[in-house]
Motif scaffolding. Structure first.
Motif, mmCIF file in Angstrom:
data_model
loop_
_atom_site.group_PDB
_atom_site.id
_atom_site.type_symbol
_atom_site.label_atom_id
_atom_site.label_comp_id
_atom_site.label_asym_id
_atom_site.label_seq_id
_atom_site.Cartn_x
_atom_site.Cartn_y
_atom_site.Cartn_z
ATOM 1 N N ALA A 64 0.767 -1.260 -0.011
ATOM 2 C CA ALA A 64 0.077 -0.158 0.043
ATOM 3 C C ALA A 64 0.945 1.332 0.050
ATOM 4 O O ALA A 64 1.777 1.303 0.695
ATOM 5 C CB ALA A 64 -0.940 -0.022 1.100
ATOM 6 N N GLN A 65 0.562 2.313 -0.779
ATOM 7 C CA GLN A 65 1.036 3.435 -0.896
ATOM 8 C C GLN A 65 0.733 4.470 0.089
ATOM 9 O O GLN A 65 1.376 5.408 0.385
ATOM 10 C CB GLN A 65 1.196 4.264 -2.261
ATOM 11 N N GLY A 66 -0.371 4.189 0.648
ATOM 12 C CA GLY A 66 -1.056 5.075 1.700
ATOM 13 C C GLY A 66 -1.007 4.467 3.272
ATOM 14 O O GLY A 66 0.028 3.934 3.556
ATOM 15 N N ARG A 67 -2.050 4.431 3.642
ATOM 16 C CA ARG A 67 -2.274 3.929 5.182
ATOM 17 C C ARG A 67 -3.156 2.877 5.283
ATOM 18 O O ARG A 67 -3.761 2.430 4.271
ATOM 19 C CB ARG A 67 -2.967 5.125 6.058
ATOM 20 N N VAL A 68 -3.205 2.217 6.416
ATOM 21 C CA VAL A 68 -3.969 0.881 6.638
ATOM 22 C C VAL A 68 -5.096 1.771 7.509
ATOM 23 O O VAL A 68 -4.986 2.635 8.552
ATOM 24 C CB VAL A 68 -3.347 0.126 7.933
ATOM 25 N N ILE A 69 -6.333 1.744 6.676
ATOM 26 C CA ILE A 69 -7.556 2.095 7.481
ATOM 27 C C ILE A 69 -8.094 1.062 8.292
ATOM 28 O O ILE A 69 -8.440 -0.068 7.842
ATOM 29 C CB ILE A 69 -8.373 2.686 6.533
ATOM 30 N N VAL A 70 -8.053 1.266 9.565
ATOM 31 C CA VAL A 70 -8.569 0.094 10.566
ATOM 32 C C VAL A 70 -10.198 0.390 10.908
ATOM 33 O O VAL A 70 -10.135 1.649 11.350
ATOM 34 C CB VAL A 70 -7.663 -0.093 11.691
ATOM 35 N N GLN A 102 -7.582 5.391 -2.589
ATOM 36 C CA GLN A 102 -7.172 4.187 -3.340
ATOM 37 C C GLN A 102 -5.691 3.912 -3.023
ATOM 38 O O GLN A 102 -5.240 2.575 -3.486
ATOM 39 C CB GLN A 102 -7.235 4.328 -5.112
ATOM 40 N N ALA A 103 -4.897 4.738 -2.292
ATOM 41 C CA ALA A 103 -3.707 4.429 -2.040
ATOM 42 C C ALA A 103 -3.745 3.610 -0.775
ATOM 43 O O ALA A 103 -2.470 3.155 -0.555
ATOM 44 C CB ALA A 103 -2.934 5.517 -1.853
ATOM 45 N N ASP A 104 -4.993 3.337 -0.086
ATOM 46 C CA ASP A 104 -4.648 2.747 1.044
ATOM 47 C C ASP A 104 -5.157 1.315 1.114
ATOM 48 O O ASP A 104 -5.617 0.869 0.227
ATOM 49 C CB ASP A 104 -5.800 3.416 2.001
ATOM 50 N N VAL A 105 -4.882 0.462 2.200
ATOM 51 C CA VAL A 105 -5.501 -0.698 2.414
ATOM 52 C C VAL A 105 -6.388 -0.847 3.652
ATOM 53 O O VAL A 105 -6.182 0.028 4.824
ATOM 54 C CB VAL A 105 -4.544 -1.621 2.688
ATOM 55 N N ALA A 106 -7.584 -1.508 3.488
ATOM 56 C CA ALA A 106 -8.571 -1.362 4.757
ATOM 57 C C ALA A 106 -8.412 -2.926 5.494
ATOM 58 O O ALA A 106 -8.378 -3.610 4.857
ATOM 59 C CB ALA A 106 -10.195 -1.175 4.204
ATOM 60 N N LEU A 107 -8.615 -2.528 6.781
ATOM 61 C CA LEU A 107 -8.542 -3.849 7.421
ATOM 62 C C LEU A 107 -9.526 -3.537 8.550
ATOM 63 O O LEU A 107 -9.726 -2.846 9.367
ATOM 64 C CB LEU A 107 -7.183 -3.875 8.501
ATOM 65 N N VAL A 108 -10.792 -4.351 8.351
ATOM 66 C CA VAL A 108 -12.070 -4.227 8.761
ATOM 67 C C VAL A 108 -12.299 -5.522 9.758
ATOM 68 O O VAL A 108 -12.381 -6.633 9.382
ATOM 69 C CB VAL A 108 -12.922 -4.111 7.848
#
Length: 314
Positions: free
Chosen positions: A40-46, A88-94
């Protein structure tokens, strides 16, 4: 033994069993989760709702403090404008124990619409969350510690441990060091323990030369206020130190002597990039109150034990 203690032990043992099951259930999906975050180029969205939301906040904080940019996004707030935080640079952890939490629907849909990688964590493989996820982390069907299966206990403990496992795996891959940790955690006890000597030392170093009359050396000791002065040679290298003890030992005729005749040779010194905790240990071990900080034998600072105390090392 009281009934309370027996209950506490039963709860802890039940959660330990859940953690054992979780460790045994890890497979290639965990590798994929780590790779997705690294790519991921951005952040982890938790994100998570309810108890899962509290766990999500802690996981986001752990990731952020260990070198992986992360942010918690509340799923209900996401539905009212905070989806703009998820790019779109992020990755989501749900996170969702059931995988059917309705408040997650808009966040999940947002990740699918914009092709944002989604890592789902739930206990039901066929749940909506895991069916929509790119990476599926299934929590084992472990018994909740409450006994009747209605209070999130073992499930939240497993989720928290899974988040810690991700954070540490990412740390080790990035070769994240104590110095890196200090950058993100300058406050508190941990920040103090990772402080460098150079961060705490004073740069107005009290020094005199070997041939300085003790009358002048005493003035330097008094003016600087550290109770000591260093003694340097003609090249500026530290060769000795004059302390209260040295003054007492040479009380007879002190004012007729020169610094080189009173000083203690080869004093204890420390480098500016050493941990302040190491300096404190030396001072406590030697029962001294300060250390000269040297670079290439030349004094560049002085560290007093009070500086360590103010920084919270004790």
């Amino acid at each position: 033994m009281s009934d309370y203690i027996e209950t506490a032990r039963r709860v802890i043992r039940t959660e330990m069993t859940g953690l054992d099951q979780l460790a045994g259930a890890l497979d290639a999906e965990f590798d994929r989760a780590v790779e997705a975050i690294l790519n991921a180029q951005g952040r982890v969205i938790v994100s998570g709702m309810g108890k899962s939301g509290h766990i999500a906040r802690k996981i986001a904080a752990t990731l952020a403090s260990t070198g992986t940019p992360a942010q918690f996004v509340h799923p209900a707030e996401a539905s009212h404008g905070d989806l703009g935080m998820v790019t779109q640079a992020d990755v989501a952890l749900v996170l969702s124990n059931s995988g059917e939490t309705p408040e997650l629907a808009d966040l999940i849909a947002h990740t699918r619409r914009f092709r944002i990688p989604l890592i789902g964590v739930a206990s039901r493989p066929g749940s909506t969350l895991l069916r929509q996820s790119d990476v599926v982390l299934v929590l084992p069907a472990a018994e909740e510690a409450c006994g009747n299966g209605i209070v999130p206990t073992t499930s939240t403990t497993m989720t928290l441990a899974l988040g810690d496992a991700l954070a540490v795996a990412l740390m080790e891959h990035r070769q994240f060091t104590a110095e890196h940790f200090r950058t993100f955690h300058p406050g508190g006890k941990l920040g103090a323990l990772l402080s460098k000597v150079g961060d705490l030392m004073h740069r107005d170093v009290p020094v005199v030369t070997e041939d300085t009359p003790m009358t002048d050396a005493l003035l330097v000791i008094s003016q600087k206020g550290y109770g000591v002065t260093g003694v340097v040679d003609q090249a500026g290298a530290l060769i000795g130190i004059i302390t209260d003890g040295d003054l007492r030992r040479h009380m007879d005729g002190l004012l007729t002597l020169r610094a080189g005749e009173v000083m203690t040779r080869n004093p204890r010194v420390i480098a500016p990039d050493a941990l302040a905790e190491s300096a404190l240990a030396q001072m406590q071990d030697r029962k001294i109150t300060c250390l000269f900080v040297v670079e290439n034998a030349v004094p560049s600072g002085i560290l007093h034990i009070h500086d360590c105390l103010r920084a919270g090392l004790v």
